[in-house]
Design an enzyme around this catalytic site. Structure first.
Site, PDB file in Angstrom:
ATOM      1  N   ARG A  69       0.854  -1.194   0.000  1.00  0.00           N
ATOM      2  CA  ARG A  69       0.000   0.000   0.000  1.00  0.00           C
ATOM      3  C   ARG A  69       0.883   1.235   0.000  1.00  0.00           C
ATOM      4  O   ARG A  69       2.099   1.180   0.164  1.00  0.00           O
ATOM      5  CB  ARG A  69      -0.901   0.025   1.237  1.00  0.00           C
ATOM      6  CG  ARG A  69      -0.134   0.030   2.544  1.00  0.00           C
ATOM      7  CD  ARG A  69      -0.962   0.546   3.703  1.00  0.00           C
ATOM      8  NE  ARG A  69      -0.285   0.358   4.975  1.00  0.00           N
ATOM      9  CZ  ARG A  69       0.686   1.127   5.437  1.00  0.00           C
ATOM     10  NH1 ARG A  69       1.132   2.137   4.724  1.00  0.00           N
ATOM     11  NH2 ARG A  69       1.244   0.892   6.608  1.00  0.00           N
ATOM     12  N   GLY A  70       0.244   2.408  -0.152  1.00  0.00           N
ATOM     13  CA  GLY A  70       0.950   3.649   0.035  1.00  0.00           C
ATOM     14  C   GLY A  70       1.109   3.960   1.510  1.00  0.00           C
ATOM     15  O   GLY A  70       0.578   3.273   2.385  1.00  0.00           O
ATOM     16  N   GLN A  72       3.456   5.252   5.096  1.00  0.00           N
ATOM     17  CA  GLN A  72       4.619   4.840   5.862  1.00  0.00           C
ATOM     18  C   GLN A  72       4.245   3.709   6.828  1.00  0.00           C
ATOM     19  O   GLN A  72       3.556   2.769   6.436  1.00  0.00           O
ATOM     20  CB  GLN A  72       5.192   6.065   6.590  1.00  0.00           C
ATOM     21  CG  GLN A  72       5.823   7.091   5.663  1.00  0.00           C
ATOM     22  CD  GLN A  72       7.185   6.664   5.145  1.00  0.00           C
ATOM     23  OE1 GLN A  72       7.910   5.884   5.772  1.00  0.00           O
ATOM     24  NE2 GLN A  72       7.546   7.175   3.967  1.00  0.00           N
ATOM     25  N   ILE A  73       4.656   3.829   8.074  1.00  0.00           N
ATOM     26  CA  ILE A  73       4.430   2.751   9.041  1.00  0.00           C
ATOM     27  C   ILE A  73       3.193   3.045   9.885  1.00  0.00           C
ATOM     28  O   ILE A  73       2.892   4.201  10.199  1.00  0.00           O
ATOM     29  CB  ILE A  73       5.665   2.565   9.955  1.00  0.00           C
ATOM     30  CG1 ILE A  73       5.573   1.253  10.745  1.00  0.00           C
ATOM     31  CG2 ILE A  73       5.856   3.758  10.887  1.00  0.00           C
ATOM     32  CD1 ILE A  73       6.873   0.853  11.431  1.00  0.00           C
ATOM     33  N   THR A  74       2.468   1.987  10.216  1.00  0.00           N
ATOM     34  CA  THR A  74       1.367   2.113  11.162  1.00  0.00           C
ATOM     35  C   THR A  74       1.265   0.841  11.981  1.00  0.00           C
ATOM     36  O   THR A  74       1.966  -0.147  11.727  1.00  0.00           O
ATOM     37  CB  THR A  74       0.036   2.428  10.451  1.00  0.00           C
ATOM     38  OG1 THR A  74      -0.921   2.869  11.432  1.00  0.00           O
ATOM     39  CG2 THR A  74      -0.515   1.208   9.723  1.00  0.00           C
ATOM     40  N   HIS A  76      -1.452  -2.024  13.755  1.00  0.00           N
ATOM     41  CA  HIS A  76      -2.775  -2.631  13.867  1.00  0.00           C
ATOM     42  C   HIS A  76      -2.784  -3.532  15.090  1.00  0.00           C
ATOM     43  O   HIS A  76      -1.783  -4.212  15.378  1.00  0.00           O
ATOM     44  CB  HIS A  76      -3.111  -3.476  12.636  1.00  0.00           C
ATOM     45  CG  HIS A  76      -3.148  -2.710  11.355  1.00  0.00           C
ATOM     46  ND1 HIS A  76      -4.023  -1.670  11.132  1.00  0.00           N
ATOM     47  CD2 HIS A  76      -2.411  -2.836  10.222  1.00  0.00           C
ATOM     48  CE1 HIS A  76      -3.825  -1.185   9.922  1.00  0.00           C
ATOM     49  NE2 HIS A  76      -2.856  -1.865   9.340  1.00  0.00           N
ATOM     50  N   GLY A 138      -4.822   3.548   3.770  1.00  0.00           N
ATOM     51  CA  GLY A 138      -3.786   3.042   2.879  1.00  0.00           C
ATOM     52  C   GLY A 138      -4.418   2.188   1.804  1.00  0.00           C
ATOM     53  O   GLY A 138      -5.212   1.290   2.110  1.00  0.00           O
ATOM     54  N   LEU A 150      -8.860   1.145   5.434  1.00  0.00           N
ATOM     55  CA  LEU A 150      -8.761   2.111   6.527  1.00  0.00           C
ATOM     56  C   LEU A 150      -8.716   1.407   7.868  1.00  0.00           C
ATOM     57  O   LEU A 150      -9.099   0.239   7.992  1.00  0.00           O
ATOM     58  CB  LEU A 150      -9.941   3.085   6.478  1.00  0.00           C
ATOM     59  CG  LEU A 150     -11.343   2.514   6.681  1.00  0.00           C
ATOM     60  CD1 LEU A 150     -11.724   2.434   8.160  1.00  0.00           C
ATOM     61  CD2 LEU A 150     -12.377   3.348   5.929  1.00  0.00           C
ATOM     62  N   CYS A 167       2.776   6.880  10.646  1.00  0.00           N
ATOM     63  CA  CYS A 167       2.602   7.402   9.283  1.00  0.00           C
ATOM     64  C   CYS A 167       3.772   8.286   8.855  1.00  0.00           C
ATOM     65  O   CYS A 167       3.645   9.120   7.956  1.00  0.00           O
ATOM     66  CB  CYS A 167       1.279   8.145   9.138  1.00  0.00           C
ATOM     67  SG  CYS A 167      -0.146   7.132   9.608  1.00  0.00           S
TER      68      CYS A 167
END
Length: 219
Positions: A69-70, A72-74, A76, A138, A150, A167
């Site tokens: 995906r587009g 940065q880092i997230t 979950h 993303g 999302l 992000c």
């Protein structure tokens, strides 16, 4: 539109299922929305910079998955609502930016039902309350078909967000619905958000075929 309530699903098999669905769908395949949660995981977007995973994050034992995906880092984790949108964009006369705006607005509308005034932030996709991020986006678009989607923080543990630059933004505060006294669980919030997504998605134009390029987007 088919809606699937998948419960808690490990990230890797969910990603593989999205890719398989997208690669094998036909012109007459119904679009789908998947509602789910993930066990703790960090995901790093296609152009993501690994230094946004801070030392505390590397020491946490939370796995890091590099994805397409587009953004940065997230993070979950349990208590976070995830909605994956597997959409034929051209068939609904949607462009990528329009789908991003649609998802943001659906979150904003959902939060308004809880009495919360959320907003966009220019140049930083997602949804914010007083500058703090509560919803992330993303997407990947392949052959005109979107996947990923999302994430909305309901009652997720926020500590793992402190171990990254969310992000890609150093010091960005992340928040959750629970912080505002919202008692609804992920499933209940998911039903509210789903209603707004379905209301805002344009109807299918059966005469259109998807020809959009391969595009990453998100934050």
């Amino acid at each position: 539109m088919r809606v699937k309530h998948l419960g808690r699903v490990d990230y890797a098999p969910a990603l593989e299922a999205m890719r398989h669905f997208t690669a094998t769908r036909r012109d007459d395949t119904d679009d789908e929305i998947w509602l789910l949660e993930h066990p703790p995981v960090y995901t790093l977007g296609q152009a993501g910079r690994p230094e946004h995973l801070l030392p505390a994050g590397r020491a946490s034992g939370i796995p890091l998955v590099n994805i397409d995906r587009g953004g940065q880092i997230t993070y979950h984790g349990p208590g976070q609502l995830v909605a994956y949108l597997l959409i034929d964009l051209a068939r609904r006369r949607l462009k990528v930016r329009e789908l991003v705006n649609l998802m943001e607005q659906a979150i904003i509308d959902c939060l308004a039902e809880y009495g919360l005034a959320a907003e966009r932030k220019p140049g930083a996709p997602g949804v914010y309350i007083d500058g703090a991020k509560i919803g992330a986006l993303g997407l990947r678009v392949r052959n005109g078909h979107s996947y990923h989607g999302l994430a909305l923080n309901v009652d997720v543990d926020l500590a793992p967000f402190g171990w990254i630059n969310p992000c890609g933004y150093e010091g960005l505060q992340t928040i959750r619905l629970k912080d505002f006294g919202v008692a609804d669980d992920v499933a209940a919030v998911g039903e509210r958000l789903l209603a707004h997504l379905l209301r805002r998605l344009p109807p299918v134009d059966a005469g259109r075929r998807a020809v959009s390029p391969d595009v990453p987007a998100g934050a």
